[in-house]
Design a protein around this motif. Structure first.
Motif, PDB file in Angstrom:
ATOM      1  N   GLY A   1     102.732 -39.073   2.916  1.00  0.00           N
ATOM      2  CA  GLY A   1     102.674 -39.787   1.644  1.00  0.00           C
ATOM      3  C   GLY A   1     101.762 -40.988   1.588  1.00  0.00           C
ATOM      4  O   GLY A   1     101.497 -41.499   0.491  1.00  0.00           O
TER       5      GLY A   1
ATOM      6  N   ILE B   1      98.506 -34.762   0.932  1.00  0.00           N
ATOM      7  CA  ILE B   1      99.931 -35.062   1.028  1.00  0.00           C
ATOM      8  C   ILE B   1     100.754 -33.810   1.304  1.00  0.00           C
ATOM      9  O   ILE B   1     101.640 -33.808   2.170  1.00  0.00           O
TER      10      ILE B   1
ATOM     11  N   ASN C   1     103.248 -45.723  -7.204  1.00  0.00           N
ATOM     12  CA  ASN C   1     101.824 -45.452  -7.076  1.00  0.00           C
ATOM     13  C   ASN C   1     101.012 -46.715  -7.327  1.00  0.00           C
ATOM     14  O   ASN C   1     101.537 -47.768  -7.701  1.00  0.00           O
TER      15      ASN C   1
ATOM     16  N   TYR D   1     105.741 -33.923   3.899  1.00  0.00           N
ATOM     17  CA  TYR D   1     104.787 -34.721   3.134  1.00  0.00           C
ATOM     18  C   TYR D   1     104.169 -35.796   4.014  1.00  0.00           C
ATOM     19  O   TYR D   1     104.843 -36.412   4.837  1.00  0.00           O
TER      20      TYR D   1
ATOM     21  N   ASN E   1     105.463 -42.811  -0.787  1.00  0.00           N
ATOM     22  CA  ASN E   1     104.242 -42.453  -1.506  1.00  0.00           C
ATOM     23  C   ASN E   1     103.421 -43.690  -1.810  1.00  0.00           C
ATOM     24  O   ASN E   1     103.912 -44.626  -2.444  1.00  0.00           O
ATOM     25  N   ASP E   2     102.194 -43.695  -1.390  1.00  0.00           N
ATOM     26  CA  ASP E   2     101.190 -44.699  -1.733  1.00  0.00           C
ATOM     27  C   ASP E   2     101.574 -46.104  -1.274  1.00  0.00           C
ATOM     28  O   ASP E   2     102.564 -46.672  -1.738  1.00  0.00           O
TER      29      ASP E   2
END
Length: 293
Positions: A60, A34, A151, A58, A105-106
């Motif tokens: 992600g 990342i 997440n 980033y 993110n994720d």
């Protein structure tokens, strides 16, 4: 229960290795770093590894697309690209309602070909993130707010439940979905507030068990379908980040790891920190759903 043999699939020192996915079409494992934004792929048979650096601060998240490429989360922008991360085209930019000091993110694709992905606070303590559904045309719909670090998105084999984690709140939820994939209710699966454990990335096996990495906890855990934690496996690293089943028979559990936050003495004691680990004999996974683009 005896701890299984833990092997090294790819030795590295990733700062924040994350989001392993098994690409059955290419018979390769794909994952990312990342914070040194790079897309990786590994042929487990030969050990050959490719790496493609990505623009931005980033990288992600990653998903597989039905057209044979990948979907990449660069900062707050989603792009479709060739399987090696080149030839990128913008699909969507996270809506203006998102706080500017966040990033994607994720994420994971559901059985309807839609991507679910969250945003997170870059300072890791403010509840300024959210959870979005991304349609194939690039429309992003926000379903949950008040998130610190999004997440651990995973789906039950029947597609009627989704798991979602806020790592910095130490919480994982079970979200019930209707036949179209829309959320109808949310209930708490686990609360690690008392121990300050950080539940991180997750995947589901063919038996409907949820596997999850515990960042800074040096282990992975398995939830039985009834919600009990029925297995814990210690790892030779402090920071496992995410995991997936892969290999030709989907019977190898791959675990990404990170060197982030580790002081020099711990790094010296953990030579495998930042590597991709592989564990056999823990069950069988499910093929990844493909984003409909």
């Amino acid at each position: 229960m005896k701890n299984p043999v833990i092997e090294v699939a790819h030795r590295a020192a990733a700062q924040l290795g994350e989001t392993p996915l098994w690409d059955a079409r290419a018979q390769r494992l794909r994952w990312i770093d990342i914070e040194k934004p790079t897309l990786y792929s590994l042929d487990p048979e030969t050990g050959a590894t490719d790496a493609t650096e990505q623009p931005g601060t980033y990288l992600g998240g990653i998903a597989l697309t039905r057209s044979g490429g990948v979907l990449l989360a660069r900062d707050l922008t989603l792009v479709t690209a060739s399987a090696d991360g080149t030839n990128a085209r913008v699909l969507a930019v996270t809506p203006d309602e998102t706080h500017p000091d966040t990033r994607l993110n994720d994420g994971r694709v559901d059985c309807h070909g839609q991507l679910w992905i969250g945003t997170m606070d870059n300072e890791l303590h403010r509840s300024i993130g959210g959870l979005y559904r991304v349609d194939p045309d690039g429309t992003m719909t926000r379903h949950f707010s008040d998130v610190v670090v999004s997440n651990g998105i995973a789906f039950a084999p029947d597609g009627r439940r989704m798991w979602f984690t806020d790592t910095r709140r130490h919480l994982t939820w079970t979200i019930t979905l209707d036949e179209t994939g829309a959320p109808t209710s949310r209930g708490l699966l686990s609360d690690f507030t008392a121990t300050a454990d950080r539940p991180d990335g997750a995947c589901v096996d063919a038996d409907g068990c949820l596997w999850q990495a515990v960042f800074a906890g040096g282990r992975i855990i398995r939830y039985a379908p009834d919600g009990r934690i029925d297995r814990e496996i210690a790892l030779p690293v402090s920071n496992p980040t995410c995991l997936c089943f892969g290999g030709p028979d989907l019977k190898t559990l791959f675990v990404t790891t990170a060197t982030k936050f580790l002081p020099p003495d711990v790094l010296a004691a953990e030579p495998l920190a930042g590597s991709v680990l592989a564990i056999q004999g823990l069950g069988q996974g499910l093929p990844e759903h493909l984003f409909d683009a």
